[in-house]
Design a protein around this motif. Structure first.
Motif, PDB file in Angstrom:
ATOM      1  N   ASP A  78       0.862  -1.183   0.000  1.00  0.00           N
ATOM      2  CA  ASP A  78       0.000   0.000   0.000  1.00  0.00           C
ATOM      3  C   ASP A  78       0.906   1.244   0.000  1.00  0.00           C
ATOM      4  O   ASP A  78       2.127   1.127   0.147  1.00  0.00           O
ATOM      5  N   ASN A 104       2.097   3.409   1.887  1.00  0.00           N
ATOM      6  CA  ASN A 104       2.386   3.806   3.253  1.00  0.00           C
ATOM      7  C   ASN A 104       3.778   4.445   3.300  1.00  0.00           C
ATOM      8  O   ASN A 104       4.804   3.754   3.290  1.00  0.00           O
ATOM      9  N   ASN A 122     -10.816  -6.171   1.317  1.00  0.00           N
ATOM     10  CA  ASN A 122     -10.644  -4.836   1.899  1.00  0.00           C
ATOM     11  C   ASN A 122     -10.773  -4.879   3.422  1.00  0.00           C
ATOM     12  O   ASN A 122     -10.007  -4.238   4.141  1.00  0.00           O
ATOM     13  N   GLU A 123     -11.737  -5.644   3.885  1.00  0.00           N
ATOM     14  CA  GLU A 123     -11.942  -5.733   5.334  1.00  0.00           C
ATOM     15  C   GLU A 123     -10.718  -6.331   6.030  1.00  0.00           C
ATOM     16  O   GLU A 123     -10.272  -5.854   7.072  1.00  0.00           O
ATOM     17  N   TRP A 124     -10.201  -7.366   5.428  1.00  0.00           N
ATOM     18  CA  TRP A 124      -9.031  -8.005   6.031  1.00  0.00           C
ATOM     19  C   TRP A 124      -7.794  -7.116   5.942  1.00  0.00           C
ATOM     20  O   TRP A 124      -6.985  -7.078   6.873  1.00  0.00           O
ATOM     21  N   SER A 125      -7.657  -6.433   4.823  1.00  0.00           N
ATOM     22  CA  SER A 125      -6.510  -5.525   4.680  1.00  0.00           C
ATOM     23  C   SER A 125      -6.548  -4.473   5.772  1.00  0.00           C
ATOM     24  O   SER A 125      -5.529  -4.147   6.393  1.00  0.00           O
ATOM     25  N   GLU A 126      -7.753  -3.961   5.993  1.00  0.00           N
ATOM     26  CA  GLU A 126      -7.911  -2.922   7.008  1.00  0.00           C
ATOM     27  C   GLU A 126      -7.608  -3.479   8.398  1.00  0.00           C
ATOM     28  O   GLU A 126      -6.929  -2.836   9.206  1.00  0.00           O
ATOM     29  N   ALA A 127      -8.094  -4.684   8.664  1.00  0.00           N
ATOM     30  CA  ALA A 127      -7.845  -5.290   9.975  1.00  0.00           C
ATOM     31  C   ALA A 127      -6.352  -5.501  10.199  1.00  0.00           C
ATOM     32  O   ALA A 127      -5.817  -5.194  11.271  1.00  0.00           O
ATOM     33  N   THR A 133      -3.731  -4.011   8.759  1.00  0.00           N
ATOM     34  CA  THR A 133      -2.964  -2.766   8.944  1.00  0.00           C
ATOM     35  C   THR A 133      -3.293  -2.155  10.313  1.00  0.00           C
ATOM     36  O   THR A 133      -2.411  -1.607  10.976  1.00  0.00           O
ATOM     37  N   GLY A 134      -4.542  -2.299  10.738  1.00  0.00           N
ATOM     38  CA  GLY A 134      -4.922  -1.785  12.058  1.00  0.00           C
ATOM     39  C   GLY A 134      -4.187  -2.523  13.169  1.00  0.00           C
ATOM     40  O   GLY A 134      -3.587  -1.911  14.053  1.00  0.00           O
ATOM     41  N   SER A 179      -0.391  -1.925  13.119  1.00  0.00           N
ATOM     42  CA  SER A 179       0.029  -0.556  13.445  1.00  0.00           C
ATOM     43  C   SER A 179       0.200  -0.381  14.959  1.00  0.00           C
ATOM     44  O   SER A 179       0.889   0.534  15.407  1.00  0.00           O
ATOM     45  N   TYR A 236     -12.096  -8.324  16.008  1.00  0.00           N
ATOM     46  CA  TYR A 236     -10.975  -7.388  15.911  1.00  0.00           C
ATOM     47  C   TYR A 236     -10.442  -6.992  17.284  1.00  0.00           C
ATOM     48  O   TYR A 236      -9.237  -7.017  17.537  1.00  0.00           O
TER      49      TYR A 236
END
Lengths: 575, 551
Positions: free
Chosen positions: A120, A122, B177-182, B184-185, B188, B260
């Motif tokens: 991504d 980033n 998309n949901e998994w990608s967001e999870a 990266t969250g 992080s 999550y």
């Protein structure tokens, strides 16, 4: 939100925004430049020197791979990967840590085992990867440079016969023309269709039709303020097949073509003709008599076989190759180090070696994009060190090497870069640098003498032979194949008889000296250096026909091409 | 050297659409080819007496991230064929005696097309079978058939028809998309801690339809799926050592993985634990009493016990055959029972990943009582018998493309001598005091281990603890230590198990051995061991980067 604001601020102040740039381009370039700036300013190990050069090469690639056999889809994937390499040097252009080996100094890692580039955009993530990579290379470089300086001080040498790194013009080359990959489902259908060329031909064992379409951008930035962004694209259709002959002999054969990626939908159906020719030639070869005699004499080469002959014998010859091979100073006893330097001094005064017939001229034409209406697959605009190659580099003149292809690490016959440190892309879309030609043009003034057939006949007869052999590439409209057709040319009866050879070896240390004749017409062959989807496309412009002397043929089945016997226990399926 | 290892892996959740239905063509094609080929090969002068096809039609969705970035996102699929052709007879075939167990292997694996192209499938099956027959035939011809043979080389299996409807999943862009967001969250969270050198989260969902057809009449098609989330983080200690921690979550599919918040909380806890470990003292080598948590104990039993009751290995002359002649004899304390149960879907509501309906040799899975009241009762068996008259108990397993052999499934340790955690701790302190020790050890978390079972190397095991405490006898708080490796030999260790706790924990992993990686679980209560031995971990000295992290 705060993070987004920070990134945008950096982008707006960067001053490098150019037409065609996307958010991706801006984030990557900014991350590279910021990390170069920070490392050049602050990176320093106590008691060691700071770096004088930092560069990053980063790729952002997509690859479509489709494989099919006999109407069966074996693979269909669309991979997206970012990959990087970096270079950090300590010292200066004249003397630095490179071209030096100290067995006591090992590469150090800061534990960045999982240092994968984000896929991504980033900015922080990209900088993190570059930060750790720079740190690791610098630590080893700083220690190597200190060791090298100490060694040179010990023998009271303050300059080397050749600089360690050549200074090249700073460039600002921005080309954001990213290839859009074709539709995956449409390509699947077309590759499946092509794979059915081998349907109903049970002796073809797992004929694998593969389409690799690769596209994306490569970003290069250095502390010299060179910035280069250039597209990479490769479109390769290949067929690799085994064929089980009537005599239960397995042979491997390959076909390659480089269709234009933007016209794939229309070009792939056209390649079907080639595949049919390829298929039928393999079947026809099975019907041929094997040439049973031993042979030593002249041979005529035609078509892409000529390109193969020149590629193999120009590139794989060590110091007699057209590729430079810079030598490293090795830490040893002082006397031995002095001897190494003396040897290098001597090499600098030597003229290039004679490696080919005196009529032979070889030039690199790396930027040539078209030839007689055909696209030139090996053409490139910028190399992987951020150097723009000249349009023409004369490599061999009158059979003698006058310059070698090189990057920025000087060698006796290539003290400056001629921009040939090419970007190579591996199977996993990882990138690395590889010294290689892009486009080679091979000419000989022997073509002005007699026609090739007359020379072949005359030489054979002088050797007491009443016939000679001719090795031709398949007459393919669009592609290139390892499959060849061999004919026995009988001078008494003036007949041409197709025969099979169990193996063909045209390579030897002095093969280029054996050139007897060349045809006046030149042709382009696009081919791959290396294997399949990870190979490097190169283009060879060479005479359509040549005659070479001293072809040595032994009909032992163990030679060459990996032929082997296999007697099936079960009847072949699909008969 | 044979080395069996268990490594930590993990899984995921969210939206996707379950899709039923796939053409029957692959199945029909395989059935037809098997019949045709066997007719041909059974007529040869060195005839085949058995053939089977095993096809794994597998799919995967993989996503990975580190420190708030997404680093990998891919979908993958593949079909792998394994052909077995056996030459000779059930009594004596090409697979040979004790010295030639791996004669079963050789060629026989082939990629199949993803679609049901008859021509491509027929050719792949032909090539695999032809190569396999040749290998088997040559091995059979070379075998010394005069050697005395007390048991069969291969046992029969009941003809079985078991056909589940092929099941697949569509991973939509929304799911991706949901998994990608999870990811990266979650990853992080690691960015907050500057000394971390690794902070990654991966999600892997694999599912497939598995076929087994044989000339004995087996016609099996079953679905399997596994989803996992894996968290991996490492910190650099003051002395430059890298200290790792892992945590995994397993479920049958993406939709049954933890929420999550649960994973995020665990990541916070993991980083907290790493920060504690960063400053924890290095442990000195130790020999004395210890408590293993349930999870650590599960790995302990998997490595030390489980790999030694996999019967195929015991048929080999170069194996140490620790328990081969121990049936009916005590090998563990009287209060311990051990079973291996691939039919068990869950335990106390908790998913188990070592579950299957039929094994990879077409035998129905079954619960096997291995140890009862400390007495060895049975082994995990494939169709290669260890003793005369034995049959498979459904434990032949293999990764796609490899030859099956007897392996573990869901290992379950139970005890009739259960005491509370508090009592277990008191027992540890009491023994330490008696031995005039300042402390004992509590092994809370392990990352995996390995063991060697051949007789040319020490018959030892190695377990990799990641969280270990010193439990002091004088009432001081427990002290976290680092750099501990647990080593030992099996028989000595078994004799030292003195009691168990009441709480069961399950360790999930992918076990690697001769037949590749297979999912397994090991469930056990905590155990108190009278004497363990530890050694220092190898040092990985890595300096901190010269510059601080950018931004």
């Amino acid at each position: 939100m705060l993070k987004l604001y920070t990134v945008l601020t950096l982008l707006l102040t960067s001053g490098i925004i150019a037409y065609g740039q996307s958010d991706t381009d801006q984030v990557i370039m900014r991350a590279m430049q910021d990390e170069i700036e920070r490392n050049m300013a602050d990176l320093q190990l106590e008691d060691y020197e700071k770096p004088f050069y930092v560069s990053y090469l980063l790729s952002d690639l997509k690859k479509l791979t489709i494989q099919a056999t006999l109407g069966g889809l074996m693979k269909s994937s669309l991979d997206s990967t970012r990959s990087w390499t970096n270079r950090v040097m300590v010292g200066n252009y004249a003397i630095n840590d490179e071209k030096y080996e100290d067995p006591g100094i090992n590469f150090e890692s800061s534990g960045n085992y999982f240092n994968e580039l984000p896929i991504d955009n980033n900015y922080d993530g990209i900088r993190r990867v570059l930060w750790l990579a720079t740190n690791d290379v610098y630590k080893s470089a700083a220690k190597l440079y200190a060791s090298k300086r100490e060694l040179l001080d010990l023998i009271e040498v303050d300059s080397l016969p050749l600089p360690d790194f050549s200074k090249e013009p700073v460039i600002n080359h921005l080309n954001f023309d990213r290839l859009q990959l074709p539709d995956q489902q449409q390509m699947e259908a077309q590759v499946l269709d092509l794979s059915q060329v081998f349907s109903g031909k049970p002796n073809f064992i797992q004929p694998m039709v593969s389409l690799h379409v690769l596209g994306g951008l490569v970003y290069f930035a250095s502390s010299e303020e060179t910035i280069a962004v250039f597209p990479v694209q490769m479109c390769l259709l290949s067929v690799n097949t085994q064929y089980l002959s009537q005599n239960n002999e397995f042979t491997n054969q390959s076909y390659y073509a480089f269709p234009k990626p933007e016209d794939l939908a229309s070009e792939l159906p056209a390649l079907k003709e080639d595949l049919i020719t390829f298929r039928d030639a393999i079947i026809a070869q099975d019907e041929l008599e094997t040439y049973e005699d031993l042979y030593f004499g002249p041979v005529m080469l035609k078509g892409s076989v000529v390109a193969d002959f020149f590629t193999n014998n120009l590139l794989n010859r060590g110091s007699r190759s057209i590729l430079a091979s810079p030598t490293s100073l090795v830490k040893q006893e002082t006397q031995q180090v002095k001897e190494q330097l003396e040897k290098l001094e001597k090499e600098l005064t030597k003229p290039g070696p004679v490696v080919a017939h005196r009529s032979l001229q070889v030039r690199a034409l790396p930027t040539l994009s078209g030839y007689k209406g055909m696209s030139v697959a090996g053409s490139f605009q910028v190399d992987a060190e951020g150097t723009i190659p000249p349009d023409t580099v004369t490599l061999i003149e009158n059979g003698k090497i006058v310059e070698q292809l090189n990057g920025r690490t000087p060698a006796p016959l290539a003290p400056k870069s001629n921009g040939h440190m090419r970007l190579q892309i591996g199977y996993g879309l990882n990138i690395y640098k590889s010294l290689a030609p892009g486009v080679l043009e091979i000419q000989s003034d022997l073509s002005t003498a007699k026609d090739t057939y007359s020379v072949l006949k005359e030489t054979a007869e002088n050797n007491g032979l009443n016939h000679a052999l001719s090795i031709s590439a398949l007459p393919l409209a669009h592609g290139y194949s390892t499959m060849v057709a061999v004919s026995k040319l009988d001078f008494d009866t003036e007949t041409r008889t197709p025969v099979r050879l169990t193996a063909i070896n045209l390579n030897s240390s002095n093969a280029l000296m054996k050139l007897l004749a060349t045809s006046p017409n030149q042709q382009l062959t696009n081919k791959l250096l290396g294997m399949g989807g990870s190979g490097l496309p190169i283009s060879i412009i060479a005479p359509e026909e040549i005659v070479i002397d001293g072809f040595d043929y032994d009909n032992s089945p163990q030679q060459g091409y990996g032929n082997r016997n296999y007697s099936p226990s079960l009847p072949l399926p699909n008969k | 050297m044979q080395q069996k290892s268990l490594s930590v892996f993990t899984v995921a959740f969210f939206t996707a659409i379950l899709v039923f239905g796939q053409t029957e063509d692959l199945h029909d094609l395989l059935k037809g080819e098997l019949k045709t080929q066997f007719e041909e090969l059974s007529k040869k002068s060195t005839p085949a007496y058995f053939m089977s096809y095993r096809v794994a039609d597998e799919h995967a969705f993989i996503a990975q991230g580190a420190f708030g970035s997404l680093t990998q996102l891919k979908k993958d699929e593949g079909r792998t064929l394994n052909v077995d052709v056996r030459v000779g007879s059930y009594e004596q075939d090409h697979s040979g005696g004790a010295s030639n167990h791996q004669g079963m292997g050789g060629f026989g694996a082939m990629r199949l097309p993803l679609n049901d192209s008859p021509e491509a499938i027929r050719q792949a099956v032909w090539l695999a079978a032809d190569l396999k027959y040749k290998t088997a035939m040559q091995a059979f011809l070379m075998r010394d058939k005069s050697e005395e043979q007390q048991k069969k080389d291969f046992t029969r299996a009941e003809p079985t028809q078991y056909l589940e409807k092929p099941k697949t999943y569509q991973i939509s862009q929304e799911t991706i998309n949901e998994w990608s967001e999870a990811i990266t969250g979650w990853s992080s969270i690691f960015k907050e801690h500057k000394d971390l050198v690794e902070g990654s989260v991966s999600v892997r969902f694999t599912w497939g339809t598995y076929y087994f057809l044989s000339t004995e009449g087996a016609d099996i098609r079953q679905n399997q799926s596994n989803a996992e989330i894996q968290i991996a983080a490492s910190i650099r200690s003051e002395d430059g050592n890298i200290i790792p921690l892992h945590k995994s979550y397993f479920a049958a599919d993406l939709w049954n993985l933890p929420a999550y918040e649960e994973v995020a909380t665990d990541i916070e806890e993991m980083t907290e634990k790493l920060l504690q470990l960063q400053n924890a003292p290095l442990a000195e080598p130790y020999a004395g009493p210890a408590i293993f948590s349930g999870g650590a104990s599960g790995v302990f039993f998997h490595e030390i016990f489980g790999h030694r009751i996999e019967a195929d290995r015991l048929t080999k002359n170069d194996d140490a055959q620790t328990f081969k002649d121990k049936i009916g004899k005590r090998i563990l304390p009287k209060f311990l029972n051990v079973t291996c149960d691939p039919t068990l879907q869950s335990i106390e509501g908790e998913y188990l990943s070592g579950t299957y309906t039929y094994d990879d040799q077409g035998v129905k899975s079954q619960k096997v009582t291995l140890v009862e009241n400390g007495i060895l009762k049975d082994f995990l068996r494939s169709r290669k018998p260890l003793f005369t008259g034995e049959k498979s108990n459904g434990h032949a397993r293999a990764q796609a493309g490899l030859t099956p052999m007897s392996r573990q499934s869901n290992l379950l340790v139970t005890s009739s001598n259960q005491v509370s955690d508090e009592k277990l701790r008191k027992a540890l302190i009491k023994v330490c005091k008696k031995q005039k020790r300042e402390f004992g050890l509590f092994i809370e978390q392990v990352a995996g281990g390995y063991t060697m079972t051949n007789r040319y190397t020490p018959n030892a095991f190695h377990i990799n603890p990641t969280v270990v405490y010193k439990v002091y006898t004088d009432g001081r708080p427990d002290e976290l230590v680092r750099g501990v490796d647990l080593i030992g030999t099996p028989l000595t260790m078994f004799s030292e198990i003195e009691a168990t706790g009441t709480q069961r924990e399950t360790f999930y992993g992918y076990c690697g051995a001769e037949s590749g990686y297979v999912p397994v679980t090991a469930t056990s209560p905590a155990i108190f061991v009278g004497k363990i031995e530890t050694q220092k971990k190898p040092e990985v000295n890595i300096d901190s980067p010269i510059l601080t992290e950018p931004n």
